[in-house]
Design a protein around this motif. Structure first.
Motif, PDB file in Angstrom:
ATOM      1  N   ARG A 276      -4.649 -13.486  -1.230  1.00  0.00           N
ATOM      2  CA  ARG A 276      -5.883 -13.404  -1.997  1.00  0.00           C
ATOM      3  C   ARG A 276      -6.865 -14.494  -1.586  1.00  0.00           C
ATOM      4  NH1 ARG A 276      -4.115 -14.235  -7.228  1.00  0.00           N
ATOM      5  NH2 ARG A 276      -2.999 -12.268  -6.992  1.00  0.00           N
TER       6      ARG A 276
ATOM      7  N   HIS B 215       0.852  -1.188   0.000  1.00  0.00           N
ATOM      8  CA  HIS B 215       0.000   0.000   0.000  1.00  0.00           C
ATOM      9  C   HIS B 215       0.893   1.245   0.000  1.00  0.00           C
ATOM     10  CE1 HIS B 215      -3.151  -2.824   1.096  1.00  0.00           C
ATOM     11  NE2 HIS B 215      -4.053  -1.865   0.955  1.00  0.00           N
TER      12      HIS B 215
ATOM     13  N   HIS C 192      -4.252  -7.070  -6.347  1.00  0.00           N
ATOM     14  CA  HIS C 192      -2.925  -6.617  -5.954  1.00  0.00           C
ATOM     15  C   HIS C 192      -2.265  -7.534  -4.930  1.00  0.00           C
ATOM     16  CE1 HIS C 192      -4.329  -2.279  -7.064  1.00  0.00           C
ATOM     17  NE2 HIS C 192      -4.037  -3.006  -8.131  1.00  0.00           N
TER      18      HIS C 192
ATOM     19  N   THR D 120      -2.449   1.508 -11.216  1.00  0.00           N
ATOM     20  CA  THR D 120      -3.733   1.307 -10.548  1.00  0.00           C
ATOM     21  C   THR D 120      -4.432   2.635 -10.336  1.00  0.00           C
ATOM     22  OG1 THR D 120      -4.856   0.284  -8.654  1.00  0.00           O
ATOM     23  CG2 THR D 120      -2.840   1.512  -8.192  1.00  0.00           C
TER      24      THR D 120
ATOM     25  N   TYR E 208      -3.615   3.123  -0.153  1.00  0.00           N
ATOM     26  CA  TYR E 208      -4.136   2.582  -1.405  1.00  0.00           C
ATOM     27  C   TYR E 208      -3.211   1.464  -1.888  1.00  0.00           C
ATOM     28  CZ  TYR E 208      -6.633   7.001  -1.125  1.00  0.00           C
ATOM     29  OH  TYR E 208      -7.398   8.053  -0.686  1.00  0.00           O
ATOM     30  N   SER E 209      -3.816   0.344  -2.295  1.00  0.00           N
ATOM     31  CA  SER E 209      -3.025  -0.817  -2.694  1.00  0.00           C
ATOM     32  C   SER E 209      -2.454  -0.656  -4.094  1.00  0.00           C
ATOM     33  CB  SER E 209      -3.884  -2.080  -2.636  1.00  0.00           C
ATOM     34  OG  SER E 209      -4.890  -2.047  -3.633  1.00  0.00           O
TER      35      SER E 209
ATOM     36  N   ALA F  12      -7.834   1.206   1.054  1.00  0.00           N
ATOM     37  CA  ALA F  12      -8.497   0.816  -0.197  1.00  0.00           C
ATOM     38  C   ALA F  12      -7.643  -0.280  -0.819  1.00  0.00           C
ATOM     39  CB  ALA F  12      -8.639   2.003  -1.128  1.00  0.00           C
ATOM     40  N   THR F  13      -8.172  -1.513  -0.816  1.00  0.00           N
ATOM     41  CA  THR F  13      -7.389  -2.672  -1.254  1.00  0.00           C
ATOM     42  C   THR F  13      -8.114  -3.393  -2.371  1.00  0.00           C
ATOM     43  OG1 THR F  13      -6.564  -2.923   1.007  1.00  0.00           O
ATOM     44  CG2 THR F  13      -6.198  -4.762  -0.519  1.00  0.00           C
ATOM     45  N   GLN F  14      -7.387  -3.637  -3.465  1.00  0.00           N
ATOM     46  CA  GLN F  14      -7.925  -4.434  -4.565  1.00  0.00           C
ATOM     47  C   GLN F  14      -7.354  -5.850  -4.478  1.00  0.00           C
ATOM     48  OE1 GLN F  14      -7.306  -2.530  -8.347  1.00  0.00           O
ATOM     49  NE2 GLN F  14      -8.141  -0.559  -7.671  1.00  0.00           N
ATOM     50  N   THR F  15      -8.241  -6.832  -4.595  1.00  0.00           N
ATOM     51  CA  THR F  15      -7.833  -8.230  -4.443  1.00  0.00           C
ATOM     52  C   THR F  15      -6.741  -8.605  -5.441  1.00  0.00           C
ATOM     53  OG1 THR F  15     -10.086  -8.744  -3.737  1.00  0.00           O
ATOM     54  CG2 THR F  15      -8.690 -10.593  -4.385  1.00  0.00           C
TER      55      THR F  15
ATOM     56  N   HIS G  50      -7.771   4.288  -7.748  1.00  0.00           N
ATOM     57  CA  HIS G  50      -8.727   4.090  -6.662  1.00  0.00           C
ATOM     58  C   HIS G  50      -9.635   5.309  -6.547  1.00  0.00           C
ATOM     59  CE1 HIS G  50      -6.637   0.597  -4.773  1.00  0.00           C
ATOM     60  NE2 HIS G  50      -5.554   1.176  -5.251  1.00  0.00           N
TER      61      HIS G  50
END
Length: 513
Positions: free
Chosen positions: A403, A342, A397, A380, A350-351, A392-395, A382
């Protein structure tokens, strides 16, 4: 003219020394301090015009000039004077040259036209009489000059009475001098770019170049040869398809147009507003907008038309189309990707793809989005969070192991329990409620799922039934029931009464009081 009478006297002297004294060309040239070529030229012209020595006494200098140069006409009212003001404006059009304008002039003036050299001399004499800023010939649609006026306008807060100062942005097109002005809260990067954007929308197009001074708000490094713009300035220019080229440091003549434009705005707009009070930028800008048409429609003193007519004729046809989408100013921030993949910006996290851990990246944040750029490539984006401490994490990443863990949610575990049976659903729900944060129970739920894969759903449901009956809501309890085979034993339906019988030797509760 004196210079022409001198030339005629020279010709008379040449003819006298040649025909009267029989001197050679070299001797005549040395005596009159002329070149041999000039002496030969004078003699040739006299021969071609049929003149002999001595010249007729009634032949004055004007007649002599007319005989020597039959295609030219004596100076004075008989010449058609070129329209130097129109020539000055026409030269601003792309591809238009003095040679072309002279040819057009000859077509209209005929025998009364000047030769090209005299034509150019007349124009340069006219141009030399103009103001310094007008001597530059700017191509149509090429440059927009931008600067801030020196005087500032007070803005009064209607509630508190506090007084702040508004800055006045000025933009001037090079070819037509078409002028724009507006008020901004200050002279920050956001103010500069807002002023330029408002100017572009005022003129309805985009010039090839935008020439400001070297403000720190736009230029990170002022340099005569390779100035460095801020990220926001570069993005703004790219958004509108133009180039921002700061003037050379210490060279005010590079932006002389806007220097004059600032004076015009100060005299014809700010001076008229000096007695008015303004309570907001909106109110001040409305007042400026009312006076702009009058400023641009004032006739030039030495050129035909006015700023508006010159704009419509010169600049407007050559401006590039304006991007209908307004530019959104972005903040730029350098960051290093943390071990948890992050980056931090403005208190939120943010990821980014986990492969970037430890690398330096650029964070670009607008009012609504946060983008991360690594090696000039966006990796990326966000939605911007304004909540401090928000993640704020996106899978996508995450590493594979993270995961798989992140894919589990309390609802998914409960659904699994339902697929096994009602008692398993109750046990899973109690497990998730057991800890303050549901994720603390994820491992226990995953353990139950592993047990179910080895013993089957029927035994798992029976073991959960016994654990629920006993109030033992844990993975270990279910595992113990399965390992000891208690899941196959019937549950006791009645509780055994262990109450002791009445007996004299048995001490009752009253004994201990």
């Amino acid at each position: 003219m004196p210079q022409q009478r001198l030339s005629m006297r020279k010709i008379r002297d040449v003819l006298k020394l040649r025909h009267g004294a029989s001197l050679s060309l070299e001797e005549i040239a040395r005596a009159l301090k002329l070149s041999k070529g000039v002496v030969a030229k004078y003699l040739r012209l006299a021969q071609e015009s049929g003149l002999n020595w001595p010249l007729p006494p009634e032949l004055d200098d004007a007649d002599l000039e007319r005989r020597l140069y039959p295609r030219q006409i004596r100076h004075g009212a008989t010449y058609a004077e070129p329209d130097c003001a129109r020539i000055h404006q026409e030269l601003k059009r792309k591809g238009v040259t003095l040679q072309l304008l002279w040819q057009e002039y000859r077509q209209s003036a005929g025998d009364r036209s000047y030769q090209y050299t005299a034509f150019c001399k007349h124009y340069r004499s006219f141009a030399g009489q103009l103001k310094r800023s007008m001597r530059q010939v700017h191509q149509a649609g090429e440059k927009l000059f931008a600067d801030y006026a020196g005087p500032m306008v007070p803005i009064i807060d209607a509630v508190t009475g506090e007084v702040s100062s508004a800055s006045i942005f000025v933009g001037v097109l090079g070819a037509s001098s078409y002028t724009f002005a507006c008020a901004t809260a200050g002279q920050t990067q956001a103010d500069w770019l807002f002023g330029i954007e408002q100017c572009l929308r005022f003129i309805g197009g985009v010039p090839a170049l935008i020439v400001p001074d070297n403000p720190k708000a736009l230029v990170t490094k002022a340099d005569r040869y390779e100035p460095e713009l801020s990220k926001g300035s570069e993005e703004f220019a790219l958004h509108y398809g133009t180039v921002i080229l700061p003037a050379r440091p210490g060279k005010p003549q590079d932006k002389a147009k806007v220097e004059v434009g600032v004076q015009v705005v100060e005299r014809w707009i700010l001076a008229r507003l000096r007695h008015r009070q303004f309570f907001s930028l909106v109110e001040l800008n409305a007042a400026i907008a009312e006076l702009l048409p009058e400023l641009n429609e004032r006739n030039f003193k030495k050129l035909p038309g006015n700023r508006r007519s010159a704009f419509e004729t010169l600049d407007a046809p050559y401006l590039k189309p304006l991007n209908p989408r307004r530019y959104e100013l972005a903040q730029w921030h350098k960051a290093t990707v943390n071990i948890d993949y992050h980056v931090e910006f403005d208190g939120s996290y943010y990821s980014v793809p986990h492969a970037l851990v430890g690398q330096k990246v650029d964070v670009r944040a607008t009012r609504h989005t946060v983008e991360v750029i690594a090696r000039s490539k966006r990796v990326t984006s966000h939605t911007r969070s304004h909540q401090v401490g928000h993640y704020a994490t996106q899978t996508a990443h995450m590493p594979a192991a993270h995961r798989r863990h992140a894919e589990w949610t309390p609802g998914r575990f409960v659904q699994w329990g339902q697929s096994v049976g009602p008692q398993a659903e109750i046990l899973v729900a109690r497990l998730l409620q057991k800890h303050k944060h549901p994720e603390q129970s994820y491992r226990a739920c995953l353990g139950l799922m592993r047990l179910a894969r080895s013993v089957g759903k029927a035994r798992m449901e029976a073991a959960c039934c016994r654990a629920v009956h006993l109030g033992a809501y844990s993975y270990r309890s279910v595992a113990s029931i399965l390992s000891s085979g208690l899941d196959g034993q019937p549950l006791a339906t009645q509780r055994i009464d262990l109450k002791l019988p009445e007996h004299g030797n048995v001490r009752g509760p009253a004994y201990y009081h």
